[in-house]
Write a protein that holds these residues in place. Structure first.
Motif, PDB file in Angstrom:
ATOM      1  N   PRO A 160       0.824  -1.207   0.000  1.00  0.00           N
ATOM      2  CA  PRO A 160       0.000   0.000   0.000  1.00  0.00           C
ATOM      3  C   PRO A 160       0.863   1.264   0.000  1.00  0.00           C
ATOM      4  CG  PRO A 160      -0.880  -1.603   1.543  1.00  0.00           C
ATOM      5  CD  PRO A 160       0.435  -2.151   1.064  1.00  0.00           C
ATOM      6  N   ALA A 161       0.497   2.196  -0.873  1.00  0.00           N
ATOM      7  CA  ALA A 161       1.184   3.493  -1.028  1.00  0.00           C
ATOM      8  C   ALA A 161       2.511   3.393  -1.767  1.00  0.00           C
ATOM      9  CB  ALA A 161       1.374   4.200   0.309  1.00  0.00           C
ATOM     10  N   ASP A 162       2.989   2.179  -2.123  1.00  0.00           N
ATOM     11  CA  ASP A 162       4.152   2.060  -3.003  1.00  0.00           C
ATOM     12  C   ASP A 162       3.816   2.635  -4.371  1.00  0.00           C
ATOM     13  OD1 ASP A 162       5.814   0.818  -1.216  1.00  0.00           O
ATOM     14  OD2 ASP A 162       5.755  -1.156  -2.178  1.00  0.00           O
ATOM     15  N   HIS A 163       4.839   3.127  -5.066  1.00  0.00           N
ATOM     16  CA  HIS A 163       4.704   3.443  -6.478  1.00  0.00           C
ATOM     17  C   HIS A 163       4.987   2.169  -7.273  1.00  0.00           C
ATOM     18  CE1 HIS A 163       4.174   7.755  -6.134  1.00  0.00           C
ATOM     19  NE2 HIS A 163       5.175   7.804  -5.273  1.00  0.00           N
ATOM     20  N   ALA A 164       4.048   1.773  -8.149  1.00  0.00           N
ATOM     21  CA  ALA A 164       4.186   0.562  -8.948  1.00  0.00           C
ATOM     22  C   ALA A 164       3.961   0.909 -10.416  1.00  0.00           C
ATOM     23  CB  ALA A 164       3.184  -0.492  -8.499  1.00  0.00           C
ATOM     24  N   LEU A 165       4.763   0.335 -11.287  1.00  0.00           N
ATOM     25  CA  LEU A 165       4.670   0.575 -12.724  1.00  0.00           C
ATOM     26  C   LEU A 165       4.463  -0.736 -13.455  1.00  0.00           C
ATOM     27  CD1 LEU A 165       5.037   2.414 -15.278  1.00  0.00           C
ATOM     28  CD2 LEU A 165       7.495   1.875 -15.133  1.00  0.00           C
ATOM     29  N   ILE A 166       3.525  -0.732 -14.397  1.00  0.00           N
ATOM     30  CA  ILE A 166       3.314  -1.882 -15.282  1.00  0.00           C
ATOM     31  C   ILE A 166       3.559  -1.409 -16.706  1.00  0.00           C
ATOM     32  CG2 ILE A 166       1.706  -3.660 -16.060  1.00  0.00           C
ATOM     33  CD1 ILE A 166       0.164  -3.110 -13.383  1.00  0.00           C
ATOM     34  N   ILE A 167       4.456  -2.076 -17.394  1.00  0.00           N
ATOM     35  CA  ILE A 167       4.830  -1.707 -18.761  1.00  0.00           C
ATOM     36  C   ILE A 167       4.190  -2.701 -19.724  1.00  0.00           C
ATOM     37  CG2 ILE A 167       6.735  -1.215 -20.338  1.00  0.00           C
ATOM     38  CD1 ILE A 167       8.550  -0.944 -17.874  1.00  0.00           C
ATOM     39  N   ASP A 229      11.115   9.485  -6.730  1.00  0.00           N
ATOM     40  CA  ASP A 229      11.452   8.229  -6.041  1.00  0.00           C
ATOM     41  C   ASP A 229      11.559   7.031  -6.984  1.00  0.00           C
ATOM     42  OD1 ASP A 229      11.425   9.588  -3.650  1.00  0.00           O
ATOM     43  OD2 ASP A 229       9.400   8.941  -3.087  1.00  0.00           O
ATOM     44  N   PHE A 230      10.950   7.110  -8.146  1.00  0.00           N
ATOM     45  CA  PHE A 230      10.806   6.000  -9.074  1.00  0.00           C
ATOM     46  C   PHE A 230       9.947   4.893  -8.460  1.00  0.00           C
ATOM     47  CE2 PHE A 230      14.218   8.536 -10.689  1.00  0.00           C
ATOM     48  CZ  PHE A 230      14.029   8.507 -12.048  1.00  0.00           C
ATOM     49  N   TYR A 231      10.015   3.661  -8.988  1.00  0.00           N
ATOM     50  CA  TYR A 231       9.004   2.650  -8.656  1.00  0.00           C
ATOM     51  C   TYR A 231       9.593   1.521  -7.814  1.00  0.00           C
ATOM     52  CZ  TYR A 231       6.099   5.073 -12.010  1.00  0.00           C
ATOM     53  OH  TYR A 231       5.356   6.038 -12.659  1.00  0.00           O
ATOM     54  N   GLN A 232       8.923   1.233  -6.716  1.00  0.00           N
ATOM     55  CA  GLN A 232       9.356   0.133  -5.869  1.00  0.00           C
ATOM     56  C   GLN A 232       9.146  -1.205  -6.566  1.00  0.00           C
ATOM     57  OE1 GLN A 232      11.006   0.757  -3.150  1.00  0.00           O
ATOM     58  NE2 GLN A 232      11.391  -1.399  -2.662  1.00  0.00           N
ATOM     59  N   SER A 233       8.140  -1.282  -7.429  1.00  0.00           N
ATOM     60  CA  SER A 233       7.961  -2.495  -8.234  1.00  0.00           C
ATOM     61  C   SER A 233       7.645  -2.100  -9.660  1.00  0.00           C
ATOM     62  CB  SER A 233       6.850  -3.384  -7.665  1.00  0.00           C
ATOM     63  OG  SER A 233       5.593  -2.764  -7.787  1.00  0.00           O
ATOM     64  N   VAL A 234       8.313  -2.778 -10.584  1.00  0.00           N
ATOM     65  CA  VAL A 234       8.086  -2.599 -12.021  1.00  0.00           C
ATOM     66  C   VAL A 234       7.814  -3.978 -12.608  1.00  0.00           C
ATOM     67  CG1 VAL A 234       9.068  -1.880 -14.238  1.00  0.00           C
ATOM     68  CG2 VAL A 234       9.600  -0.589 -12.157  1.00  0.00           C
ATOM     69  N   VAL A 235       6.723  -4.105 -13.352  1.00  0.00           N
ATOM     70  CA  VAL A 235       6.418  -5.342 -14.060  1.00  0.00           C
ATOM     71  C   VAL A 235       6.474  -5.051 -15.549  1.00  0.00           C
ATOM     72  CG1 VAL A 235       4.710  -7.142 -14.523  1.00  0.00           C
ATOM     73  CG2 VAL A 235       4.961  -6.219 -12.203  1.00  0.00           C
ATOM     74  N   ASP A 236       7.333  -5.769 -16.266  1.00  0.00           N
ATOM     75  CA  ASP A 236       7.400  -5.628 -17.723  1.00  0.00           C
ATOM     76  C   ASP A 236       6.646  -6.778 -18.359  1.00  0.00           C
ATOM     77  OD1 ASP A 236       8.375  -5.875 -20.526  1.00  0.00           O
ATOM     78  OD2 ASP A 236       9.579  -4.134 -19.944  1.00  0.00           O
ATOM     79  N   ALA A 237       5.530  -6.428 -19.000  1.00  0.00           N
ATOM     80  CA  ALA A 237       4.663  -7.431 -19.619  1.00  0.00           C
ATOM     81  C   ALA A 237       4.718  -7.355 -21.141  1.00  0.00           C
ATOM     82  CB  ALA A 237       3.221  -7.236 -19.143  1.00  0.00           C
ATOM     83  N   THR A 238       5.792  -6.781 -21.683  1.00  0.00           N
ATOM     84  CA  THR A 238       5.854  -6.550 -23.126  1.00  0.00           C
ATOM     85  C   THR A 238       6.369  -7.754 -23.914  1.00  0.00           C
ATOM     86  OG1 THR A 238       8.114  -5.662 -23.073  1.00  0.00           O
ATOM     87  CG2 THR A 238       6.286  -4.103 -22.714  1.00  0.00           C
ATOM     88  N   GLY A 239       7.327  -8.484 -23.348  1.00  0.00           N
ATOM     89  CA  GLY A 239       8.008  -9.507 -24.137  1.00  0.00           C
ATOM     90  C   GLY A 239       8.902  -8.914 -25.200  1.00  0.00           C
TER      91      GLY A 239
END
Length: 341
Positions: A160-167, A229-239
């Motif tokens: 909760p409250a983390d910055h998260a990015l999904i690509i 701060d950038f992202y505590q979690s980044v998920v790359d879903a591009t392949g």
């Protein structure tokens, strides 16, 4: 019995196969009603998926009806509507013994390493069927895609409250988004395709949508979105190897990067990009049985709405001509569904 096979690169072929026999112990005979088309199917069709061999009957995102069950089957009965967990694990290897059935050393995924559900009926292990009396076949066919995103989000573990990015806002990215939002994290999404970002803005409440154009402007937007701060979690879903190679630059100190998309190309980055922030790189493969159970309940409760996902439909005749269009971004496909029977 009618089936459709990917016979070679960029070639779908109607074939006749034998009717399946009566189910043996632990097995069920199922009729395919719906098959979802996912990025894996597209990659297999284009000859780019590493675990796929030609020729193969595709189909692993499935909504099916139970026609008969074999001895010892208790979790489903005749007439049940089910989603299929397509990961046929051995149950005895090291990862299976640890509960990591999604990365079994002897794993066979139906529709990828063995023939799948783009046929009228087939035999499947009954323990891989997840029933619901309330979901439609359309909804059941989407459970597997959602399960991939569910597992990827668990691997990213945003708080909760983390910055998260999904690509990447294809189906897997959208599936990951569904579960990232449930964590209370501040979620941003990024894609090259403005139409996909508009889809997200229309159907999801996210904190930021960022269009990647490759000129560095996306990094400036990320700095603004996260207060530097950038992202505590980044998920790359591009392949996509270029995206996967560049994604580390968006990770916050002590953060993690999860690769859920898969490529056969090399992913390259300079070591200080990983070392300086003490970042973690994590892979996410397939999903776990509990993910299917959770997702079915969330759809039944109305927490997840699958209606916007299905943008294209076809049938067993139409897929022979329509499938090629699903490989083209300009077609605007989020999720295509095939009516099989």
């Amino acid at each position: 019995m009618r089936a459709i096979q990917i016979s070679e690169v960029k070639t779908l072929k109607p074939i006749e196969i034998d009717e399946p026999g009566a189910p043996g112990p632990g097995l069920a005979l199922v009729r395919t009603h719906r098959m979802g088309v996912c990025g894996t199917d597209i990659s297999c069709y284009l000859g780019k998926f590493p675990f796929f061999d030609f020729p193969r009957i595709p189909g692993h995102e499935l909504g099916v009806e139970v026609l008969a069950v074999g001895e010892g089957v208790e979790n489903v009965t005749v007439g049940d509507r089910c989603s299929v967990e397509p990961y046929m694990n051995c149950g005895t290897c090291y990862p299976c013994r640890r509960g990591a059935t999604n990365c079994c050393q002897n794993l066979k995924v139906i529709g990828v390493m063995m023939d799948g559900g783009l046929c009228e009926s087939f035999l499947v292990r009954a323990d891989k069927l997840h029933p619901s009396s309330r979901l439609t076949y359309d909804q059941l066919a989407l459970v597997e895609t959602l399960a991939i995103g569910c597992h990827a989000n668990d691997r990213a573990n945003p708080q909760p409250a983390d910055h998260a990015l999904i690509i990447g806002m294809g189906p897997i990215g959208l599936a990951t988004l569904e579960f990232a939002k449930l964590t209370g994290a501040k979620v941003s999404v990024m894609d090259m395709n403005p139409a996909r970002l508009e889809f997200v803005r229309k159907h999801y409440a996210v904190d930021h949508t960022i269009q990647f154009v490759g000129d560095g402007s996306e990094r400036e937007q990320i700095q603004q979105a996260t207060g530097g701060d950038f992202y505590q979690s980044v998920v790359d879903a591009t392949g996509n190897r270029h995206s996967m190679s560049g994604a580390l630059q968006y990770v916050a100190s002590t953060g993690s990067l999860v690769y859920v998309g898969i490529t056969t190309d090399e992913v390259v980055f300079r070591h200080p990009t990983l070392h300086k922030p003490e970042a973690s790189i994590v892979a996410s493969r397939n999903a776990l049985p509990g993910d299917f159970t959770r997702i079915i309940k969330l759809i039944e409760m109305g927490v997840i709405d699958t209606v916007p996902w299905i943008t294209h439909r076809t049938d067993m005749d139409g897929v022979l001509t329509d499938f090629e269009s699903y490989t083209k971004p300009e077609t605007g496909v989020i999720k295509a569904v095939i009516s099989v029977t």
